[in-house]
Design a protein around this motif. Sequence first.
Motif, PDB file in Angstrom:
ATOM      1  N   ASP A  12      80.172  54.528 -19.135  1.00 30.16           N
ATOM      2  CA  ASP A  12      78.894  54.821 -18.493  1.00 30.16           C
ATOM      3  C   ASP A  12      79.023  54.749 -16.977  1.00 30.16           C
ATOM      4  OD1 ASP A  12      75.875  55.235 -18.873  1.00 30.16           O
ATOM      5  OD2 ASP A  12      75.947  53.487 -17.536  1.00 30.16           O
ATOM      6  N   ALA A  13      79.740  53.747 -16.480  1.00 28.28           N
ATOM      7  CA  ALA A  13      79.912  53.617 -15.027  1.00 28.28           C
ATOM      8  C   ALA A  13      80.651  54.821 -14.454  1.00 28.28           C
ATOM      9  CB  ALA A  13      80.653  52.330 -14.700  1.00 28.28           C
ATOM     10  N   LEU A  14      81.655  55.319 -15.191  1.00 26.35           N
ATOM     11  CA  LEU A  14      82.410  56.473 -14.710  1.00 26.35           C
ATOM     12  C   LEU A  14      81.614  57.765 -14.859  1.00 26.35           C
ATOM     13  CD1 LEU A  14      85.944  55.584 -16.135  1.00 26.35           C
ATOM     14  CD2 LEU A  14      85.133  55.331 -13.779  1.00 26.35           C
ATOM     15  N   ARG A  16      78.556  58.189 -14.458  1.00 27.45           N
ATOM     16  CA  ARG A  16      77.535  58.258 -13.416  1.00 27.45           C
ATOM     17  C   ARG A  16      78.099  58.715 -12.068  1.00 27.45           C
ATOM     18  NH1 ARG A  16      72.642  55.286 -13.697  1.00 27.45           N
ATOM     19  NH2 ARG A  16      72.099  54.668 -15.815  1.00 27.45           N
ATOM     20  N   ARG A  17      79.386  58.863 -11.970  1.00 19.45           N
ATOM     21  CA  ARG A  17      79.977  59.334 -10.721  1.00 19.45           C
ATOM     22  C   ARG A  17      79.701  60.828 -10.539  1.00 19.45           C
ATOM     23  NH1 ARG A  17      85.597  56.191  -9.367  1.00 19.45           N
ATOM     24  NH2 ARG A  17      84.916  54.098  -9.989  1.00 19.45           N
ATOM     25  N   PRO A  18      79.741  61.325  -9.299  1.00 27.61           N
ATOM     26  CA  PRO A  18      79.535  62.761  -9.078  1.00 27.61           C
ATOM     27  C   PRO A  18      80.448  63.588  -9.965  1.00 27.61           C
ATOM     28  CG  PRO A  18      79.575  61.593  -6.987  1.00 27.61           C
ATOM     29  CD  PRO A  18      79.949  60.583  -8.031  1.00 27.61           C
ATOM     30  N   PHE A  19      79.905  64.630 -10.574  1.00 29.46           N
ATOM     31  CA  PHE A  19      80.653  65.387 -11.579  1.00 29.46           C
ATOM     32  C   PHE A  19      81.939  65.974 -10.999  1.00 29.46           C
ATOM     33  CE2 PHE A  19      78.766  69.012  -9.499  1.00 29.46           C
ATOM     34  CZ  PHE A  19      79.621  70.073  -9.760  1.00 29.46           C
ATOM     35  N   ASP A  20      81.919  66.363  -9.736  1.00 25.98           N
ATOM     36  CA  ASP A  20      83.100  66.946  -9.112  1.00 25.98           C
ATOM     37  C   ASP A  20      84.217  65.911  -8.984  1.00 25.98           C
ATOM     38  OD1 ASP A  20      84.226  69.296  -7.829  1.00 25.98           O
ATOM     39  OD2 ASP A  20      84.146  68.145  -5.974  1.00 25.98           O
ATOM     40  N   HIS A  21      83.842  64.675  -8.756  1.00 22.90           N
ATOM     41  CA  HIS A  21      84.787  63.556  -8.686  1.00 22.90           C
ATOM     42  C   HIS A  21      85.272  63.203 -10.099  1.00 22.90           C
ATOM     43  CE1 HIS A  21      86.125  59.563  -7.066  1.00 22.90           C
ATOM     44  NE2 HIS A  21      85.886  59.208  -8.314  1.00 22.90           N
ATOM     45  N   PHE A  22      84.328  63.084 -11.011  1.00 21.74           N
ATOM     46  CA  PHE A  22      84.656  62.725 -12.395  1.00 21.74           C
ATOM     47  C   PHE A  22      85.631  63.727 -13.009  1.00 21.74           C
ATOM     48  CE2 PHE A  22      83.923  63.134 -16.947  1.00 21.74           C
ATOM     49  CZ  PHE A  22      83.925  61.819 -17.391  1.00 21.74           C
ATOM     50  N   ALA A  23      85.382  65.010 -12.809  1.00 19.24           N
ATOM     51  CA  ALA A  23      86.209  66.043 -13.420  1.00 19.24           C
ATOM     52  C   ALA A  23      87.660  65.940 -12.979  1.00 19.24           C
ATOM     53  CB  ALA A  23      85.649  67.425 -13.090  1.00 19.24           C
ATOM     54  N   ARG A  24      87.889  65.673 -11.710  1.00 19.26           N
ATOM     55  CA  ARG A  24      89.257  65.582 -11.195  1.00 19.26           C
ATOM     56  C   ARG A  24      89.999  64.408 -11.812  1.00 19.26           C
ATOM     57  NH1 ARG A  24      86.479  66.113  -6.155  1.00 19.26           N
ATOM     58  NH2 ARG A  24      87.202  64.097  -5.424  1.00 19.26           N
ATOM     59  N   GLY A  48      93.404  57.174  -1.286  1.00 21.42           N
ATOM     60  CA  GLY A  48      93.016  55.942  -0.602  1.00 21.42           C
ATOM     61  C   GLY A  48      91.880  55.177  -1.240  1.00 21.42           C
ATOM     62  N   PRO A  49      90.825  55.851  -1.737  1.00 21.02           N
ATOM     63  CA  PRO A  49      89.718  55.106  -2.352  1.00 21.02           C
ATOM     64  C   PRO A  49      90.062  54.449  -3.683  1.00 21.02           C
ATOM     65  CG  PRO A  49      88.983  57.240  -1.532  1.00 21.02           C
ATOM     66  CD  PRO A  49      90.473  57.245  -1.466  1.00 21.02           C
ATOM     67  N   GLY A  50      91.202  54.825  -4.304  1.00 24.71           N
ATOM     68  CA  GLY A  50      91.627  54.133  -5.524  1.00 24.71           C
ATOM     69  C   GLY A  50      90.875  54.513  -6.780  1.00 24.71           C
ATOM     70  N   SER A  51      90.348  55.729  -6.864  1.00 30.03           N
ATOM     71  CA  SER A  51      89.523  56.121  -8.002  1.00 30.03           C
ATOM     72  C   SER A  51      90.314  56.209  -9.297  1.00 30.03           C
ATOM     73  CB  SER A  51      88.843  57.460  -7.714  1.00 30.03           C
ATOM     74  OG  SER A  51      88.013  57.376  -6.583  1.00 30.03           O
ATOM     75  N   LEU A  52      91.573  56.632  -9.235  1.00 31.62           N
ATOM     76  CA  LEU A  52      92.343  56.846 -10.462  1.00 31.62           C
ATOM     77  C   LEU A  52      92.491  55.562 -11.269  1.00 31.62           C
ATOM     78  CD1 LEU A  52      93.934  58.794 -12.212  1.00 31.62           C
ATOM     79  CD2 LEU A  52      95.968  58.278 -10.831  1.00 31.62           C
ATOM     80  N   GLN A  53      92.605  54.438 -10.615  1.00 30.65           N
ATOM     81  CA  GLN A  53      92.785  53.167 -11.315  1.00 30.65           C
ATOM     82  C   GLN A  53      91.616  52.872 -12.249  1.00 30.65           C
ATOM     83  OE1 GLN A  53      95.727  50.651 -10.584  1.00 30.65           O
ATOM     84  NE2 GLN A  53      95.013  50.722 -12.695  1.00 30.65           N
ATOM     85  N   ALA A  54      90.399  53.263 -11.838  1.00 27.95           N
ATOM     86  CA  ALA A  54      89.226  53.022 -12.677  1.00 27.95           C
ATOM     87  C   ALA A  54      89.284  53.825 -13.967  1.00 27.95           C
ATOM     88  CB  ALA A  54      87.953  53.364 -11.906  1.00 27.95           C
ATOM     89  N   PHE A  55      89.899  55.004 -13.930  1.00 27.05           N
ATOM     90  CA  PHE A  55      90.026  55.841 -15.122  1.00 27.05           C
ATOM     91  C   PHE A  55      91.234  55.439 -15.969  1.00 27.05           C
ATOM     92  CE2 PHE A  55      87.162  58.299 -12.576  1.00 27.05           C
ATOM     93  CZ  PHE A  55      86.433  59.089 -13.454  1.00 27.05           C
TER      94      PHE A  55
END
Length: 384
Positions: A12-14, A16-24, A48-55
């Motif tokens: 759910d947390a992921l 809710r992220r912007p779809f363009d960010h989520f899709a990548r 740099g923001p470290g988004s991949l680690q959350a996925f």
Amino acid sequence: MSWTSLTAAQQDALLRRPFDHFARYRLAAEIISATVGPDAHVLDLGGGPGSLQAFMPDATVTSTDMFLPGKWHEQAPRLVLADGAALPFADDAFDVVVSMDTLEHVRPKSRDAFLEETARVAGRWAFVLCPFGTPGVVDADTALREYVVNRFAPDMPTIRILDEHLGYGHPDLDGSRARLEPFGPVAVMPSGRIDRWFAGMITFFHLLAIGDDEPVEVTQRFVNRAFYEADLAEPAYRHALLLRTGDDDATPEDIIGPLVQRATEHPHGEADLGLLRVVLQEALVASTAEARRDRAEALARLEQVRTTALEAVQADRDAEIAALREQLDRVKGDAKVQREAHESAVARADAAEAELDAVRRSRSFRVARTAAGAVSRIVPGKQR
């Protein structure tokens, strides 16, 4: 850990992220899980923001970037400041190297070196995803930039991002593929069907301008759930290059084939956007007109503030000048009084002096002085 292995709260947390960010990032996580596994050793170029680690919570993700993330983003836990065209890592240092929406921000003269470095440090696989210069992409970025400029303040980060897209020029898809092919087999896949991508971006920024996060996040959750899998289809805003650099049995086509097939068979694969397009066009026109009206009103308010401020400054200046003039008049008045008093005293002194001279010249004065002299001669002086 795959997407289905994440808890409901994590999903759910992921979502809710912007779809363009989520899709990548979900696509990158799917590719990594399919090629190496969820516990892969990954290098995320420009992450740099470290988004991949959350996925991919079980993966070991090292991120590189040219600068520390700004106030809009978090920072990756393992962040190395480095130039993607000259990486400080050994050959084959990582299982997988991914680059998402980074190549288009690399200066054109450095893009070949960036791709070569990506392949060099990738021990088994490399995944490069970005908006290439395919049909419709430049028009989509240009239109989106125009909307954002009319809707938000000039410091909106999206404006700078799109300026780099358009200023540097989108990378060439065929040329980028040719640059990677000496390192191993390469396959291309689409990501972000461009008609839905553009409609979704306008919707996202339209809601973002309202200033309330909840409707933005709820809408993004719906879009991510409904369309992510279906949007790996042409015509696409982005394309991905999947390169195999190691000795794995699977080919790049083996990895991307099921994902593309899933999109083809998805119930939303051929969703009718007619109604959505009408709604968004009306929203776009209304929002743009509203934004322009808001800007005009804001400029009018600013001009009024400036006028009021200038009037206040002028009034203060006039009051100060009036006070100085009043003070000068008082000084002049005091000086006049003092001058007149001085002149009066001088006149009285002169009159007294003249009167004294007249007395001295008078006959009676001379007689009195003669008599006084005679008396002094008759009266003897005191004997010593």
